[in-house]
Design an enzyme around this catalytic site. Structure first.
Site, PDB file in Angstrom:
ATOM      1  N   HIS A   1       0.844  -1.199   0.000  1.00 38.57           N
ATOM      2  CA  HIS A   1       0.000   0.000   0.000  1.00 38.57           C
ATOM      3  C   HIS A   1       0.877   1.245   0.000  1.00 38.57           C
ATOM      4  CE1 HIS A   1      -0.014   1.719   4.164  1.00 38.57           C
ATOM      5  NE2 HIS A   1       0.168   0.475   4.585  1.00 38.57           N
TER       6      HIS A   1
ATOM      7  N   GLU B   1      -5.658   2.065   1.739  1.00 43.11           N
ATOM      8  CA  GLU B   1      -5.519   0.861   2.570  1.00 43.11           C
ATOM      9  C   GLU B   1      -5.594   1.197   4.056  1.00 43.11           C
ATOM     10  OE1 GLU B   1      -4.967  -2.687   1.040  1.00 43.11           O
ATOM     11  OE2 GLU B   1      -6.263  -1.201   0.131  1.00 43.11           O
ATOM     12  N   GLU B   2      -5.141   2.384   4.406  1.00 39.10           N
ATOM     13  CA  GLU B   2      -5.188   2.774   5.813  1.00 39.10           C
ATOM     14  C   GLU B   2      -6.630   2.928   6.303  1.00 39.10           C
ATOM     15  OE1 GLU B   2      -2.892   2.470   7.698  1.00 39.10           O
ATOM     16  OE2 GLU B   2      -0.968   3.175   6.940  1.00 39.10           O
TER      17      GLU B   2
ATOM     18  N   HIS C   1       1.650   5.566  12.525  1.00 41.07           N
ATOM     19  CA  HIS C   1       0.509   6.457  12.285  1.00 41.07           C
ATOM     20  C   HIS C   1       0.690   7.813  12.964  1.00 41.07           C
ATOM     21  CE1 HIS C   1      -2.581   3.147  11.022  1.00 41.07           C
ATOM     22  NE2 HIS C   1      -1.525   3.225  10.222  1.00 41.07           N
TER      23      HIS C   1
ATOM     24  N   ASP D   1       5.011  -4.877   3.905  1.00 47.25           N
ATOM     25  CA  ASP D   1       4.467  -3.780   4.704  1.00 47.25           C
ATOM     26  C   ASP D   1       5.450  -3.442   5.823  1.00 47.25           C
ATOM     27  OD1 ASP D   1       2.725  -1.893   5.683  1.00 47.25           O
ATOM     28  OD2 ASP D   1       1.082  -3.271   6.052  1.00 47.25           O
TER      29      ASP D   1
ATOM     30  N   ASP E   1       5.418   3.287   7.139  1.00 49.21           N
ATOM     31  CA  ASP E   1       4.103   2.685   6.889  1.00 49.21           C
ATOM     32  C   ASP E   1       3.346   3.505   5.839  1.00 49.21           C
ATOM     33  OD1 ASP E   1       1.781   1.210   7.066  1.00 49.21           O
ATOM     34  OD2 ASP E   1       1.109   2.179   8.911  1.00 49.21           O
TER      35      ASP E   1
END
Length: 274
Positions: free
Chosen positions: A101, A147-148, A242, A176, A113
């Site tokens: 992603h 995707e998140e 995140h 990932d 990420d």
């Protein structure tokens, strides 16, 4: 057969995969960081940062000779795109499909990420081009959006495939968070035996610790839910997960390079098999 035309020659699968250095991988992460910096600090679904990330990857693939296409989907009223890239050649009835992603969360640039997985995937694709690889199986790569938000882009792609198209995918490989610092284990998805053995074998040969997992909560779940065999790995969460601090400095170059070489090695192996 003497005098046979070149088109009938046995495919050259280059059993020995190339080995890349950090100098070949990290510039892609630097580019994604610059994109986030100029586009509001993130590369999230529906933002200019995500669109510019897609444009960056697509330009590199187009230049390298891939057939690229944008797969359109809508989430929360906003249209976005998955980037799909096919390497010409190989048996179209047997596809090795590799993905990651490309989007971040709104809170930060998402360089580990999952810029790290996206960069590993792009480096793998570019090495296929440099080698003029002629695999037995067809090779397809994808960079997913939204995707998140819950594997939205990959789910939309799989949903749009016909039953026959799904059947042609022998295995989907996912990468990932490939550059996580301070996490010693590579977490390897245990679903497709060939993929698991290839990844596990790569790390074991280098005495690097691994853990077997059934799921990573990532893009491979969209394929697994459609009964498509899956594989892949992640390096696990980090302190900037995140968050705004998930910048290029949050990625360990050595770990990122090891992950990329593991992915290259496995793609080479699986693409060569009949």
């Amino acid at each position: 057969m003497a005098g046979a035309p070149a088109a009938m020659a046995e495919p050259r699968t280059d059993v020995t995969p190339p080995v890349v250095t950090a100098d070949q991988v990290m510039p892609h992460l630097d580019a994604l960081q610059r994109i986030a910096d100029r586009d509001g600090g993130n590369r999230a679904h529906g933002t200019q940062g995500y669109r510019d990330s897609v444009a960056y990857v697509k330009a590199a693939l187009d230049k390298a000779g891939f057939r690229t296409a944008l797969h359109r989907f809508t989430y929360n009223g906003t249209t976005d795109y998955n980037l799909i890239a096919d390497w010409p050649g190989g048996d179209p009835e047997h596809i090795v499909f590799a993905g990651a992603h490309l989007d971040s969360v709104a809170a930060g640039p998402g360089i580990n990420d999952n810029g790290s997985g996206s960069a590993a995937l792009l480096t793998t694709a570019l090495e296929v081009s440099k080698a003029h690889l002629k695999p037995h199986r067809h090779l397809r790569f994808a960079w997913w959006g939204a995707e998140e938000a819950g594997t939205v882009g990959s789910s939309a792609y799989v949903r749009d495939l016909s039953a026959a198209e799904r059947h042609r995918i022998d295995v989907y490989l996912n990468v990932d968070m490939a550059g996580t610092k301070n996490n010693q284990e590579w977490l390897i998805v245990d679903d497709d035996p060939e993929a698991f053995e290839a990844f596990e074998g790569y790390f074991a040969a280098r005495k690097l610790p691994t853990a077997k997992v059934g799921t990573l909560g990532s893009d491979h779940e969209s394929f697994n839910d459609a009964s498509i065999p899956v594989g892949g790995f992640a390096k696990g969460l980090d302190d900037c997960y995140h968050a705004a601090c998930d910048r290029v400095e949050n990625v360990d170059p050595q770990t990122e390079t090891t992950s990329t070489n593991a992915f290259i090695s496995t793609v080479w192996q699986l693409a060569a098999r009949r």
